[in-house]
Design a protein around this motif. Sequence first.
Motif, mmCIF file in Angstrom:
data_model
loop_
_atom_site.group_PDB
_atom_site.id
_atom_site.type_symbol
_atom_site.label_atom_id
_atom_site.label_comp_id
_atom_site.label_asym_id
_atom_site.label_seq_id
_atom_site.Cartn_x
_atom_site.Cartn_y
_atom_site.Cartn_z
ATOM 1 N N ASP A 387 6.532 -4.651 3.562
ATOM 2 C CA ASP A 387 7.086 -3.449 3.636
ATOM 3 C C ASP A 387 8.636 -3.536 4.117
ATOM 4 O O ASP A 387 9.210 -2.508 3.485
ATOM 5 C CB ASP A 387 6.716 -2.673 5.435
ATOM 6 C CG ASP A 387 5.325 -1.814 4.935
ATOM 7 O OD1 ASP A 387 4.771 -2.083 3.916
ATOM 8 O OD2 ASP A 387 4.756 -1.764 5.932
ATOM 9 N N ALA A 473 7.125 2.069 3.830
ATOM 10 C CA ALA A 473 7.186 2.085 2.422
ATOM 11 C C ALA A 473 7.585 3.508 1.800
ATOM 12 O O ALA A 473 8.285 3.467 0.956
ATOM 13 C CB ALA A 473 5.817 1.790 1.839
ATOM 14 N N ASP A 508 1.629 -2.674 -3.266
ATOM 15 C CA ASP A 508 1.060 -1.861 -2.539
ATOM 16 C C ASP A 508 -0.231 -0.872 -3.313
ATOM 17 O O ASP A 508 -0.749 -0.054 -2.524
ATOM 18 C CB ASP A 508 2.155 -0.632 -2.029
ATOM 19 C CG ASP A 508 3.007 -1.146 -1.022
ATOM 20 O OD1 ASP A 508 2.479 -2.002 -0.268
ATOM 21 O OD2 ASP A 508 4.084 -0.753 -0.922
#
Length: 513
Positions: A387, A473, A508
């Motif tokens: 992150d 994010a 992600d």
Amino acid sequence: MLYKTLSAAVYGIDANLIEVEVDVSGIKTAEDHFHTVGLPDAAVRESRERVRAALKNCGYDIPPTNITINLAPADIRKEGSGFDLPMALGILGAYGGLNKKDMSDCVFVGELSLDGGLRGVRGALPIAVEARGKKIARLVVPEINSREAAMVGGVQVYPVRSLVDVIHFINTGNSIEPVKVDRDALLTSAQHSLVDFKDVRGQHTAKRALEVACAGGHNILMIGPPGSGKTMLAKRMPTIIPPLSFEEALETTKIHSVAGVLDAGVGLVGVRPFRSPHHTISDAGLIGGGIIPRPGEVSLAHNGVLFLDELPEFPRNVLEVMRQPLEDGTVSIARASMSLTFPARFMLAAAMNPCPCGYFNDRSRECHCTPPIIQRYISKISGPLLDRIDIHIDVPAVNYKELRSGSVPESSAKILERVVHARDLQLQRFKGDHIYCNAQMAPRQIRSYCDLSADCERLLERAMTQQGLSARAHDRILKVARTIADLEPVPQINPKHIAEAIQYRTLDRTFWA
């Protein structure tokens, strides 16, 4: 008789002035009584042997008397061999061997060899900064440290080669001239680099991602098979980051000086540091540590790039200690005797293979890794650490046509022009906020400078929902989108900027889940 000289001790990346008080009794003793007090470490205690031998070999035979040396203030631990020179001068002064009785306008630092020569010490630059801050006019250092110390204006730095030179300098004012350096010329000459982005064939998407990363100060992770050029790309990142200002160069040099890795022949770190530690490094080596804490790799990369190749091969506990410097730009190290804070504001560039064998999704090689094996490999990097990395980019293998193409790729100089223009926009935008690039934006600045249209809101909401992105994010995407808009440059973030920023979140995507 009592005689006093001034020296300095380095703590972290700063220095404190130390008063060296030497008391010599006139009573001769059968044995040598030489006592050093004031929390000296082993190197300082051993100085008695170096000092006595150096004085003797320079023609000053000290009779066996009671010699007591106090390093004040006495409640601060003293370490290193830089106290040899002021101790020797204090002993000579106490015996009447120096003409001047008051040496409060001069700081002395240096390690003595047995023949009276002077060796270099760590931390000459922070010592010069401290001398200037205390309005002390002169600093005497070994010749090898003189250029480094002379980078600090406002204090005269005298280079010496031996104890005899220093004694003559004090007694007769012999012709030792203070060192003068052209700091601007030195900084300019150091900017020349031997690597360039025009050496990299293909990899247009990766180059674009690196340009965005350098324009906004974003951390980046490159994922690709062996030989795709990840390390080659990373090594060229410093060539497209705006050059160091003199203040940044001075701050970086202080860290390298304290760590003992400064090139004494140059005296100034004039280019952005590029540190690439091996994956066998310990957490103390990466973050800093020791009984008396020393800077680690994250601090040596301050104002530059820290490159971690083969990221999943680093021990997990080593990677996790990077959370604080990535978030705060500093490293705090606490020990029983002291607590120190080192600066660690760097760009993280990391590289990894997509799977243990390295050939997942490669067009030319077959991958034999099963999905669970790939998942275990990726999961070696924790979610909180990922992150904190703004950009994840695929770096595929370069095909033959791109490798042998006759076209000349864009040079680092051209990319740097766009990056510098984008950074200038950011400096104007954040004037008064004490931040210098988009990557340093806090939630308040994100709300102020990353205003989204309805189309951008829908696009970002869909990505958040489909990919299960975290709040961190979400903020990273907005920061990267702001940087992409600055590169155009346009004042408003558009859907295409959001879309490009979303594409830079490879790990992600639901594919990796």
